[in-house]
Scaffold this active site. Structure first.
Site, PDB file in Angstrom:
ATOM      1  N   GLY A 174       0.826  -1.212   0.000  1.00 54.61           N
ATOM      2  CA  GLY A 174       0.000   0.000   0.000  1.00 54.61           C
ATOM      3  C   GLY A 174       0.851   1.248   0.000  1.00 54.61           C
ATOM      4  N   ASN A 228      -3.851  -6.856  -5.243  1.00 49.04           N
ATOM      5  CA  ASN A 228      -4.954  -6.466  -4.366  1.00 49.04           C
ATOM      6  C   ASN A 228      -4.911  -7.362  -3.135  1.00 49.04           C
ATOM      7  OD1 ASN A 228      -7.293  -6.039  -3.005  1.00 49.04           O
ATOM      8  ND2 ASN A 228      -8.643  -6.282  -4.774  1.00 49.04           N
ATOM      9  N   ASN A 268       1.627  -1.974   5.238  1.00 50.13           N
ATOM     10  CA  ASN A 268       1.030  -0.644   5.391  1.00 50.13           C
ATOM     11  C   ASN A 268      -0.341  -0.528   4.726  1.00 50.13           C
ATOM     12  OD1 ASN A 268       1.254   2.403   5.921  1.00 50.13           O
ATOM     13  ND2 ASN A 268       0.959   2.294   3.699  1.00 50.13           N
ATOM     14  N   SER A 312      -2.742   1.870  14.346  1.00 45.21           N
ATOM     15  CA  SER A 312      -3.496   3.133  14.370  1.00 45.21           C
ATOM     16  C   SER A 312      -3.844   3.525  15.795  1.00 45.21           C
ATOM     17  CB  SER A 312      -4.791   2.979  13.577  1.00 45.21           C
ATOM     18  OG  SER A 312      -5.581   4.151  13.727  1.00 45.21           O
ATOM     19  N   TYR A 361     -13.017  -0.924  11.663  1.00 43.40           N
ATOM     20  CA  TYR A 361     -11.655  -0.483  11.323  1.00 43.40           C
ATOM     21  C   TYR A 361     -10.787  -0.439  12.582  1.00 43.40           C
ATOM     22  CZ  TYR A 361      -7.785   2.660  10.303  1.00 43.40           C
ATOM     23  OH  TYR A 361      -6.526   3.200  10.195  1.00 43.40           O
ATOM     24  N   ALA A 403     -11.187  -1.933  15.403  1.00 44.19           N
ATOM     25  CA  ALA A 403     -10.972  -3.284  15.950  1.00 44.19           C
ATOM     26  C   ALA A 403      -9.968  -4.057  15.103  1.00 44.19           C
ATOM     27  CB  ALA A 403     -12.308  -4.025  16.032  1.00 44.19           C
ATOM     28  N   LYS A 422      -7.423  -2.817  13.632  1.00 44.65           N
ATOM     29  CA  LYS A 422      -6.085  -2.341  13.994  1.00 44.65           C
ATOM     30  C   LYS A 422      -5.691  -2.872  15.381  1.00 44.65           C
ATOM     31  CE  LYS A 422      -4.924   0.111  10.325  1.00 44.65           C
ATOM     32  NZ  LYS A 422      -3.766  -0.214   9.488  1.00 44.65           N
ATOM     33  N   ILE A 481      -2.965  11.729  10.335  1.00 44.00           N
ATOM     34  CA  ILE A 481      -1.946  12.134   9.372  1.00 44.00           C
ATOM     35  C   ILE A 481      -2.640  12.626   8.104  1.00 44.00           C
ATOM     36  CG2 ILE A 481       0.158  11.413   8.158  1.00 44.00           C
ATOM     37  CD1 ILE A 481       0.241  11.167  11.314  1.00 44.00           C
TER      38      ILE A 481
HETATM   39  P1  NAD Z   1      -3.812   6.390   1.637  1.00 52.49           P
HETATM   40  O1  NAD Z   1      -5.200   6.175   1.192  1.00 52.49           O
HETATM   41  O2  NAD Z   1      -3.118   7.645   1.247  1.00 52.49           O
HETATM   42  O3  NAD Z   1      -2.876   5.176   1.196  1.00 52.49           O
HETATM   43  C1  NAD Z   1      -3.347   3.866   1.175  1.00 52.49           C
HETATM   44  C2  NAD Z   1      -2.452   3.028   0.291  1.00 52.49           C
HETATM   45  O4  NAD Z   1      -2.911   1.663   0.349  1.00 52.49           O
HETATM   46  C3  NAD Z   1      -2.481   3.429  -1.171  1.00 52.49           C
HETATM   47  O5  NAD Z   1      -1.203   3.268  -1.735  1.00 52.49           O
HETATM   48  C4  NAD Z   1      -3.438   2.403  -1.809  1.00 52.49           C
HETATM   49  O6  NAD Z   1      -3.170   2.166  -3.171  1.00 52.49           O
HETATM   50  C5  NAD Z   1      -3.117   1.184  -0.964  1.00 52.49           C
HETATM   51  N1  NAD Z   1      -4.187   0.193  -0.948  1.00 52.49           N
HETATM   52  C6  NAD Z   1      -5.502   0.393  -0.655  1.00 52.49           C
HETATM   53  N2  NAD Z   1      -6.178  -0.757  -0.781  1.00 52.49           N
HETATM   54  C7  NAD Z   1      -5.282  -1.706  -1.169  1.00 52.49           C
HETATM   55  C8  NAD Z   1      -5.373  -3.088  -1.471  1.00 52.49           C
HETATM   56  N3  NAD Z   1      -6.544  -3.739  -1.427  1.00 52.49           N
HETATM   57  N4  NAD Z   1      -4.254  -3.743  -1.831  1.00 52.49           N
HETATM   58  C9  NAD Z   1      -3.058  -3.091  -1.908  1.00 52.49           C
HETATM   59  N5  NAD Z   1      -2.920  -1.786  -1.633  1.00 52.49           N
HETATM   60  C10 NAD Z   1      -4.017  -1.106  -1.266  1.00 52.49           C
HETATM   61  O7  NAD Z   1      -3.895   6.276   3.227  1.00 52.49           O
HETATM   62  P2  NAD Z   1      -2.819   6.410   4.400  1.00 52.49           P
HETATM   63  O8  NAD Z   1      -3.389   7.342   5.370  1.00 52.49           O
HETATM   64  O9  NAD Z   1      -1.463   6.635   3.879  1.00 52.49           O
HETATM   65  O10 NAD Z   1      -2.933   4.937   5.038  1.00 52.49           O
HETATM   66  C11 NAD Z   1      -1.850   4.053   5.120  1.00 52.49           C
HETATM   67  C12 NAD Z   1      -1.998   3.210   6.378  1.00 52.49           C
HETATM   68  O11 NAD Z   1      -1.973   4.062   7.516  1.00 52.49           O
HETATM   69  C13 NAD Z   1      -3.310   2.435   6.458  1.00 52.49           C
HETATM   70  O12 NAD Z   1      -3.042   1.147   7.010  1.00 52.49           O
HETATM   71  C14 NAD Z   1      -4.135   3.250   7.431  1.00 52.49           C
HETATM   72  O13 NAD Z   1      -5.104   2.477   8.079  1.00 52.49           O
HETATM   73  C15 NAD Z   1      -3.051   3.729   8.365  1.00 52.49           C
HETATM   74  N6  NAD Z   1      -3.378   4.894   9.199  1.00 52.49           N
HETATM   75  C16 NAD Z   1      -3.597   6.111   8.626  1.00 52.49           C
HETATM   76  C17 NAD Z   1      -3.867   7.192   9.466  1.00 52.49           C
HETATM   77  C18 NAD Z   1      -4.101   8.585   8.931  1.00 52.49           C
HETATM   78  O14 NAD Z   1      -4.504   9.467   9.692  1.00 52.49           O
HETATM   79  N7  NAD Z   1      -3.844   8.833   7.640  1.00 52.49           N
HETATM   80  C19 NAD Z   1      -3.923   7.015  10.842  1.00 52.49           C
HETATM   81  C20 NAD Z   1      -3.690   5.765  11.381  1.00 52.49           C
HETATM   82  C21 NAD Z   1      -3.401   4.710  10.546  1.00 52.49           C
END
Ligand code: NAD
Length: 258
Positions: A14, A65, A92, A150, A164, A166, A168, A197
């Site tokens: 991801g 995927n 990630n 998270s 979501y 749960a 994490k 973030i």
């Molecule tokens: P984002 O949407 O910018 O990035 C998500 C990434 O995951 C993208 O590259 C997307 O292509 C990829 N992705 C989505 N579904 C996929 C799948 N089925 N198979 C492969 N890749 C897939 O979001 P982000 O905020 O950068 O999130 C990244 C991680 O951080 C996630 O696990 C999210 O739960 C976690 N997170 C984010 C925050 C926040 O505030 N942004 C907070 C806590 C945790």
């Protein structure tokens, strides 16, 4: 500082946007051999790979995927076929998957959120383990799995985001189990747990709601992806954290201090 990351073989799931992309950039700058991953091959991917290659090291893109187990196996297979092994796995890929209050939750919704955040990590890690084990034997150093947890996994998540949150918390806990099973193989497991973030994750929120959330953070603002990424390098570096496993590092500007 992270000199030992040069030439390390690093898979970041991801990672075509957001936190994962910042993590891939950090490892590329350290001279690592990186694979980025996304479920689709969008138009901008070739330019992204070019940009990462210009930073140092080597980067490839692998489409998979990760909600589908055969795609998790394919991802690891393609990575190892290209780089000849795997030293650092970063789980990630993940996301909210939508919001639903408890009384509106369906089996399809539950499956979607859990497949994205729990099954994906479970299956990618399952297929990665033999390669991480082999790399540790060959290098005489620890290898590692780092997953993105998270703040929601600690405090329950917002209304409608219970599955979501749960998922994490599930991730935080299964890491503790894997520490028990795989420390003998010199594989370390750590979590980077972001707060709020600034990524596409928050696209659905109004400016008013974003301001309210920012007000709940001690530092008064959302975090930037560049502020999260170095924690992954710390956990990946045997020199920095070879004696650290089973930990959760909160990167949240003081939003929660568990
Ligand atoms: P984002 O949407 O910018 O990035 C998500 C990434 O995951 C993208 O590259 C997307 O292509 C990829 N992705 C989505 N579904 C996929 C799948 N089925 N198979 C492969 N890749 C897939 O979001 P982000 O905020 O950068 O999130 C990244 C991680 O951080 C996630 O696990 C999210 O739960 C976690 N997170 C984010 C925050 C926040 O505030 N942004 C907070 C806590 C945790």
């Amino acid at each position: 500082m992270f000199n030992d990351l040069k030439d390390k073989r690093v898979l970041v799931t991801g990672s075509t946007a957001g936190i994962g992309l910042a993590v891939a950039r950090t490892f590329a700058r350290c001279g690592a051999k990186v694979a980025i991953n996304g479920s689709r091959k969008d138009q901008q991917i070739d330019a992204l790979v070019e940009e990462l290659n210009s930073l140092g090291g080597e980067t490839i893109f692998i489409q998979a995927n990760l909600t589908q187990t055969p795609e998790c196996e394919k991802l690891i297979g393609e990575f190892v076929a290209h780089y000849g092994g795997l030293d650092i796995l970063i789980n990630n890929a993940g996301g909210l998957g939508g919001r639903n209050n408890l009384e509106d939750i369906t089996d399809d919704f539950y499956d979607r959120v859990m497949d994205l955040n729990a099954r994906s990590v479970l299956m990618v890690t399952k297929y990665a383990i033999p390669h991480l084990r082999q790399s540790a034997v060959e290098s005489g150093e620890t290898t590692c799995v780092i997953s993105t947890g998270s703040i929601a996994g600690r405090e329950g998540g917002g209304v409608g985001a219970g599955i979501y949150a749960a998922s994490k918390a599930w991730l935080h806990d299964i890491h503790r189990n894997w520490v028990k099973e795989f420390t003998k193989d010199h594989i370390r497991f750590n979590i980077v747990s972001p707060g709020t973030i600034n990524t596409a994750f928050h696209d659905g929120k109004s400016d008013e709601l974003k301001e309210k959330i920012a007000g709940s953070i001690a530092m008064g603002r959302f975090g930037r992806i560049e502020e999260v990424a170095p924690s992954y390098a710390f956990f990946a570096s045997h020199a920095c954290s070879g004696y650290i496993t089973g930990q959760i590092l909160d990167v949240n500007g003081g939003q929660l201090a568990p």
